[in-house]
Design a protein around this motif. Structure first.
Motif, PDB file in Angstrom:
ATOM      1  N   TYR A  37       0.598  20.482  -6.391  1.00 57.46           N
ATOM      2  CA  TYR A  37       1.290  20.704  -5.133  1.00 57.46           C
ATOM      3  C   TYR A  37       1.824  22.132  -5.157  1.00 57.46           C
ATOM      4  O   TYR A  37       1.929  22.740  -6.214  1.00 57.46           O
ATOM      5  CB  TYR A  37       2.445  19.712  -4.961  1.00 57.46           C
ATOM      6  N   GLN A  39       4.742  25.008  -3.114  1.00 58.48           N
ATOM      7  CA  GLN A  39       5.838  25.223  -2.177  1.00 58.48           C
ATOM      8  C   GLN A  39       6.054  26.711  -1.994  1.00 58.48           C
ATOM      9  O   GLN A  39       6.395  27.418  -2.952  1.00 58.48           O
ATOM     10  CB  GLN A  39       7.115  24.557  -2.674  1.00 58.48           C
ATOM     11  N   GLN A  43       9.247  26.779   2.981  1.00 59.31           N
ATOM     12  CA  GLN A  43       8.309  25.728   3.385  1.00 59.31           C
ATOM     13  C   GLN A  43       8.535  24.472   2.554  1.00 59.31           C
ATOM     14  O   GLN A  43       9.147  24.508   1.491  1.00 59.31           O
ATOM     15  CB  GLN A  43       6.866  26.204   3.209  1.00 59.31           C
ATOM     16  N   GLN A  44       8.013  23.359   3.073  1.00 58.31           N
ATOM     17  CA  GLN A  44       8.070  22.122   2.308  1.00 58.31           C
ATOM     18  C   GLN A  44       6.967  22.107   1.265  1.00 58.31           C
ATOM     19  O   GLN A  44       5.941  22.787   1.389  1.00 58.31           O
ATOM     20  CB  GLN A  44       7.904  20.917   3.248  1.00 58.31           C
ATOM     21  N   ARG A  45       7.183  21.302   0.230  1.00 57.18           N
ATOM     22  CA  ARG A  45       6.153  21.145  -0.789  1.00 57.18           C
ATOM     23  C   ARG A  45       4.964  20.428  -0.163  1.00 57.18           C
ATOM     24  O   ARG A  45       5.128  19.455   0.568  1.00 57.18           O
ATOM     25  CB  ARG A  45       6.690  20.350  -1.975  1.00 57.18           C
ATOM     26  N   GLU A  46       3.762  20.919  -0.474  1.00 55.86           N
ATOM     27  CA  GLU A  46       2.561  20.331   0.113  1.00 55.86           C
ATOM     28  C   GLU A  46       1.508  20.061  -0.952  1.00 55.86           C
ATOM     29  O   GLU A  46       1.464  20.725  -1.994  1.00 55.86           O
ATOM     30  CB  GLU A  46       1.969  21.278   1.167  1.00 55.86           C
ATOM     31  N   TRP A 109       7.207  15.423 -12.398  1.00 52.29           N
ATOM     32  CA  TRP A 109       6.917  16.775 -11.936  1.00 52.29           C
ATOM     33  C   TRP A 109       7.212  17.792 -13.026  1.00 52.29           C
ATOM     34  O   TRP A 109       8.150  17.631 -13.802  1.00 52.29           O
ATOM     35  CB  TRP A 109       7.791  17.131 -10.730  1.00 52.29           C
TER      36      TRP A 109
END
Length: 119
Positions: A37, A39, A43-46, A109
């Protein structure tokens, strides 16, 4: 205790390549998914890419055709080969590991590795 560690980030020019590595250790069993992922600032984590048992893989549209996810046979290491990087790929990249223990599922994570793409 589970430890997830990413490495391989850095500064790269647009059009170049980078290879990220993720290492999972500790009390981790029955891994069924590993993923990357990212980030970007503000911005949001994607999701970038994930790989499941059976080697089913999924990529975000933004990286499809440029990035490749892989893993080792023991499901303890995951890799992200990044080709033709673009400035918009600049972000902190996080490794995610999902595993099962009995009837419970766990997600872990890493702390992330910075990737900066210069134009």
């Amino acid at each position: 205790q589970v430890q997830i560690a990413e490495s391989g980030g850095g500064l790269v020019q647009a059009g170049g390549s980078l290879r990220l590595s993720c290492s999972a250790s500790g009390s981790i069993f029955a891994v069924y998914q590993m993923g990357w992922y990212r980030q970007a600032p503000g911005q949001q984590r994607e999701l970038v890419a994930i790989i499941d048992r059976g080697d089913f893989v999924r990529y975000s549209d933004a990286v499809k055709g440029r990035f490749t996810i892989s893993r080792d046979d023991n499901w303890r290491k995951a890799y992200l080969q990044m080709n033709k990087v673009q400035p918009e790929d600049t972000a902190i990249y996080y490794c995610n590991v999902k595993h099962r223990l009995g009837d419970n599922e766990y997600t872990h994570w890493g702390r992330g590795t910075q990737v900066t793409v210069s134009s």
